[in-house]
Design an enzyme around this catalytic site. Structure first.
Site, mmCIF file in Angstrom:
data_model
loop_
_atom_site.group_PDB
_atom_site.id
_atom_site.type_symbol
_atom_site.label_atom_id
_atom_site.label_comp_id
_atom_site.label_asym_id
_atom_site.label_seq_id
_atom_site.Cartn_x
_atom_site.Cartn_y
_atom_site.Cartn_z
ATOM 1 N N ARG A 148 81.735 12.005 149.782
ATOM 2 C CA ARG A 148 81.864 13.376 150.253
ATOM 3 C C ARG A 148 83.242 13.861 149.803
ATOM 4 O O ARG A 148 84.188 13.078 149.684
ATOM 5 C CB ARG A 148 81.759 13.451 151.773
ATOM 6 C CG ARG A 148 80.449 12.940 152.350
ATOM 7 C CD ARG A 148 80.473 13.009 153.875
ATOM 8 N NE ARG A 148 79.225 12.551 154.464
ATOM 9 C CZ ARG A 148 78.995 11.295 154.855
ATOM 10 N NH1 ARG A 148 79.939 10.367 154.719
ATOM 11 N NH2 ARG A 148 77.837 10.955 155.386
ATOM 12 N N LYS A 172 82.015 10.332 158.083
ATOM 13 C CA LYS A 172 81.725 11.101 159.289
ATOM 14 C C LYS A 172 81.841 10.216 160.521
ATOM 15 O O LYS A 172 81.495 9.038 160.490
ATOM 16 C CB LYS A 172 80.308 11.683 159.205
ATOM 17 C CG LYS A 172 80.196 12.872 158.254
ATOM 18 C CD LYS A 172 78.812 13.487 158.354
ATOM 19 C CE LYS A 172 78.718 14.743 157.511
ATOM 20 N NZ LYS A 172 77.380 15.361 157.599
ATOM 21 N N HIS A 244 79.537 18.323 146.370
ATOM 22 C CA HIS A 244 78.490 17.524 147.007
ATOM 23 C C HIS A 244 77.333 17.253 146.047
ATOM 24 O O HIS A 244 76.578 16.297 146.237
ATOM 25 C CB HIS A 244 77.977 18.232 148.261
ATOM 26 C CG HIS A 244 77.533 17.297 149.339
ATOM 27 N ND1 HIS A 244 78.401 16.496 150.054
ATOM 28 C CD2 HIS A 244 76.290 17.009 149.821
ATOM 29 C CE1 HIS A 244 77.723 15.774 150.919
ATOM 30 N NE2 HIS A 244 76.443 16.055 150.798
ATOM 31 N N ARG A 247 77.474 13.873 144.677
ATOM 32 C CA ARG A 247 76.954 12.870 145.621
ATOM 33 C C ARG A 247 75.432 12.828 145.548
ATOM 34 O O ARG A 247 74.833 11.743 145.540
ATOM 35 C CB ARG A 247 77.437 13.227 147.027
ATOM 36 C CG ARG A 247 76.991 12.295 148.158
ATOM 37 C CD ARG A 247 77.751 12.683 149.419
ATOM 38 N NE ARG A 247 77.158 12.178 150.625
ATOM 39 C CZ ARG A 247 77.408 10.984 151.163
ATOM 40 N NH1 ARG A 247 78.226 10.148 150.556
ATOM 41 N NH2 ARG A 247 76.844 10.614 152.296
ATOM 42 N N HIS A 270 75.201 6.703 155.175
ATOM 43 C CA HIS A 270 74.313 7.403 156.097
ATOM 44 C C HIS A 270 74.024 6.520 157.308
ATOM 45 O O HIS A 270 73.709 5.339 157.159
ATOM 46 C CB HIS A 270 72.982 7.743 155.419
ATOM 47 C CG HIS A 270 73.073 8.910 154.487
ATOM 48 N ND1 HIS A 270 72.121 9.169 153.518
ATOM 49 C CD2 HIS A 270 73.989 9.908 154.379
ATOM 50 C CE1 HIS A 270 72.455 10.263 152.857
ATOM 51 N NE2 HIS A 270 73.582 10.724 153.354
ATOM 52 N N TYR A 279 66.079 11.908 149.114
ATOM 53 C CA TYR A 279 66.281 11.661 147.691
ATOM 54 C C TYR A 279 65.058 11.040 147.028
ATOM 55 O O TYR A 279 64.938 11.089 145.808
ATOM 56 C CB TYR A 279 67.506 10.755 147.486
ATOM 57 C CG TYR A 279 68.787 11.424 147.915
ATOM 58 C CD1 TYR A 279 69.321 12.475 147.189
ATOM 59 C CD2 TYR A 279 69.447 11.015 149.073
ATOM 60 C CE1 TYR A 279 70.478 13.105 147.598
ATOM 61 C CE2 TYR A 279 70.611 11.638 149.485
ATOM 62 C CZ TYR A 279 71.129 12.684 148.742
ATOM 63 O OH TYR A 279 72.269 13.309 149.152
#
Length: 299
Positions: A148, A172, A244, A247, A270, A279
């Site tokens: 990110r 995150k 992004h 990514r 994630h 994806y």
């Protein structure tokens, strides 16, 4: 109302150790509720007197104003957390935001670049000058590690392990992970660090920022976006591309070339596999190749 909001934000800061960005988001979400209540009434009532009916009207107003479903879902999450805090503090017996359902998300497929377009972008920065070396290193690391942009901007010197070919990333929720970088990204990073000049305001040593602006101060996420826009103009690539996008391209290209989805989940950092599964919808070329290799009657 404002007193309750400030106590809630203080709780997030002190007890939950929430980041400044998280606190800013909660403050903005709750300020939006106060603004709505003030507009429809004579002022914002005590939060303990708010019920599900009033909050349902607020959500309806957000829909009518054309807010994105993701924004409405985030604001509802903020309200649930706020009133859950109120239950703990004793100024409300129930959580009036709990019965409200999030709007159903319409998941759009992520935009990504082809391998050929990625190569054009990576070679766009002129490496005869320090700014070009920095820009190439940024693009190489974003694509090589699937970071990110906030993770890239937060990198410190101590986070880079050239011997192991990895970078330590704070993602995150302040979760840390180790992300591998390829030889091209490692070489670009070494070339940039050899010419990097730090501002006196920045600490040298392990805590020094990896990427800095022309004044030697830590690069911001917005600056990375502006840098990318400049190289997109020069190459004529899709102007929808953002940091992004690299990514997204990282994840899509890995799946296209046979990587399993759980490995990609780990590499992206994630928390849930559901987030990664989007994806798979853009990797049909890779699935077709696997099918033709494996199925006895595919050809």
């Amino acid at each position: 109302m404002q007193t309750a909001v400030e106590r809630f934000l203080s709780y997030l800061r002190v007890e939950r150790n929430a980041s400044a960005l998280t606190i800013k988001s909660y403050r903005e979400d709750l300020a939006a509720l106060v603004e709505y209540l003030t507009d429809v009434g004579s002022g914002a009532p005590s939060p303990g007197k708010l019920g599900t009916v009033e909050l349902r009207g607020y959500v309806a107003a957000l829909h009518e104003a054309g807010y994105a479903k993701t924004t409405i879902a985030r604001r509802l999450a903020s309200l649930r957390s706020f009133f859950r805090f109120g239950q703990r503090e004793g100024w409300t017996k129930s959580n009036p935001a709990k019965p409200l359902r999030n709007p159903r998300k319409s998941r759009s497929l992520p935009h990504f670049l082809s391998s050929q377009d990625i190569e054009r972008l990576l070679f766009a920065p002129p490496v005869a000058e320090p700014a070009g070396l920095r820009d190439r290193a940024i693009l190489e690391v974003l694509y090589s590690a699937g970071l990110r942009v906030s993770e890239l901007a937060g990198l410190n010197s101590a986070d880079v392990d050239f011997a192991g070919g990895t970078v330590r990333v704070r993602g995150k929720g302040r979760r840390e992970r180790i992300a591998p970088i390829g030889s091209f990204a490692a070489r670009a990073l070494k070339e940039w660090l050899a010419v990097r000049r730090l501002s006196p305001r920045e600490k040298a040593g392990p805590e020094a920022p990896v990427f800095v602006n022309k004044f030697g101060r830590r690069l911001t996420t917005r600056s990375v976006g502006r840098m990318l826009e400049k190289h997109l103009r020069a190459t004529g690539l899709d102007r929808r591309t953002t940091p992004h996008t690299l990514r997204h391209s990282f994840a899509t290209h890995l799946l296209d070339r046979g990587a399993d989805i759980r490995s990609v989940q780990e590499l992206l950092g994630h928390k849930s596999l559901v987030t990664t599964q989007i994806y798979t919808h853009v990797s049909t070329a890779g699935l077709r190749a696997v099918y033709e290799r494996a199925h006895p009657r595919a050809k």
